[in-house]
Scaffold this active site. Structure first.
Site, PDB file in Angstrom:
ATOM      1  N   GLU A  27       0.818  -1.210   0.000  1.00  0.00           N
ATOM      2  CA  GLU A  27       0.000   0.000   0.000  1.00  0.00           C
ATOM      3  C   GLU A  27       0.861   1.274   0.000  1.00  0.00           C
ATOM      4  O   GLU A  27       0.386   2.340   0.398  1.00  0.00           O
ATOM      5  CB  GLU A  27      -0.921   0.018   1.228  1.00  0.00           C
ATOM      6  CG  GLU A  27      -1.780  -1.219   1.418  1.00  0.00           C
ATOM      7  CD  GLU A  27      -3.001  -1.271   0.506  1.00  0.00           C
ATOM      8  OE1 GLU A  27      -2.925  -0.772  -0.636  1.00  0.00           O
ATOM      9  OE2 GLU A  27      -4.024  -1.813   0.955  1.00  0.00           O
ATOM     10  N   TYR A  71     -13.927  14.391  21.225  1.00  0.00           N
ATOM     11  CA  TYR A  71     -12.621  13.984  20.715  1.00  0.00           C
ATOM     12  C   TYR A  71     -12.646  13.521  19.264  1.00  0.00           C
ATOM     13  O   TYR A  71     -11.663  13.668  18.541  1.00  0.00           O
ATOM     14  CB  TYR A  71     -11.961  12.949  21.647  1.00  0.00           C
ATOM     15  CG  TYR A  71     -11.072  13.660  22.637  1.00  0.00           C
ATOM     16  CD1 TYR A  71     -11.638  14.438  23.658  1.00  0.00           C
ATOM     17  CD2 TYR A  71      -9.698  13.641  22.518  1.00  0.00           C
ATOM     18  CE1 TYR A  71     -10.841  15.143  24.526  1.00  0.00           C
ATOM     19  CE2 TYR A  71      -8.891  14.350  23.390  1.00  0.00           C
ATOM     20  CZ  TYR A  71      -9.457  15.091  24.391  1.00  0.00           C
ATOM     21  OH  TYR A  71      -8.667  15.815  25.234  1.00  0.00           O
TER      22      TYR A  71
HETATM   23  P1  13P Z   1       0.698  -5.113   3.509  1.00  0.00           P
HETATM   24  O1  13P Z   1       0.998  -6.363   4.316  1.00  0.00           O
HETATM   25  O2  13P Z   1       1.307  -5.185   2.140  1.00  0.00           O
HETATM   26  O3  13P Z   1       1.101  -3.882   4.279  1.00  0.00           O
HETATM   27  O4  13P Z   1      -0.869  -5.061   3.318  1.00  0.00           O
HETATM   28  C1  13P Z   1      -1.701  -5.169   4.445  1.00  0.00           C
HETATM   29  C2  13P Z   1      -2.970  -4.410   4.287  1.00  0.00           C
HETATM   30  O5  13P Z   1      -3.506  -3.965   5.281  1.00  0.00           O
HETATM   31  C3  13P Z   1      -3.543  -4.230   2.955  1.00  0.00           C
HETATM   32  O6  13P Z   1      -4.526  -3.263   3.000  1.00  0.00           O
END
Ligand code: 13P
Length: 211
Positions: free
Chosen positions: A73, A119
């Site tokens: 990501e 909050y």
């Molecule tokens: P990654 O393990 O590549 O960080 O992906 C995890 C995730 O949350 C995908 O949205």
């Protein structure tokens, strides 16, 4: 703060989120802006067991320089950090209640989390856009995330989960926690009659004081 100290802090805060159930398995990823690039949690890493020395380091051009292979990501974090120059960190989680809201919110619209407590307003603000669904790791979502992030500290990825920015890593983590609590309250009180919301004047006052 030195890069070594940020790596330690990232590992500690990620572990704390994991221990409290904000992410499970290898879900979630976190980035931090550095003077010379970015730190990013490695792909398929468990937030509860990060090794500070193996956290991915990316250059100012987002190329992978060292550490384990970065999260798939990366482009999601890049979209937010380039849209919000004041942001120093981004936290993406699959926390249960915010993710539930991401399955209810209109794609391309704003999620309806009512201003119930101060909050949420103070840490997240007025808007929580919901970016249409894309497969995790699909770089095609970058423009939509970038646009949504320009006008909001936090956003939801439809049917996927929350993405929260903050001036510092600690602020992004705290805001992620507030978003999860607000989502939980919103769902708990969803069909309960007579729920009192903060008034528009109270919201304005909070944002003028803490926003
Ligand atoms: P990654 O393990 O590549 O960080 O992906 C995890 C995730 O949350 C995908 O949205």
């Amino acid at each position: 703060m030195s890069e070594a100290a940020i790596r330690e802090e990232l590992s500690l805060l990620a572990k704390s989120l994991f221990k409290r159930g904000y992410s499970v398995g290898t879900a979630g990823n976190i980035s931090v802006r550095l003077p010379d690039g970015y730190l990013m949690t490695p792909t398929n890493s468990c937030l509860g067991r990060l090794d500070p020395a193996r956290i991915s380091k990316l250059g100012a051009d987002w190329s992978h320089l060292s550490g384990d292979r970065p999260s798939k990501e990366v482009f999601l974090h890049r979209a937010v950090l380039t849209a919000r120059p004041e942001a120093g960190a981004v936290v993406h989680l699959h926390s249960t209640y915010a993710t539930a809201i991401s399955c209810l919110a209109p794609e391309g619209g704003d999620a309806e989390i009512p201003p119930l407590t101060p909050y949420f307003v103070m840490r997240i603000g007025r808007r929580l856009p919901c970016v249409p669904y894309y497969r995790p790791g699909d770089a095609a979502m970058e423009p939509a995330v970038h646009e949504a992030a320009k006008g909001a500290k936090a956003l939801l990825l439809a049917n996927h989960g929350p993405v929260v920015s903050g001036a510092t890593l600690a602020e992004a983590v705290h805001a992620s926690e507030e978003l999860e609590e607000a989502a939980r309250l919103a769902l708990l009180l969803r069909d309960v009659p007579g729920v009192r919301r903060l008034t528009p004047a109270q919201v304005d006052d909070l944002l003028a004081t803490f926003g």
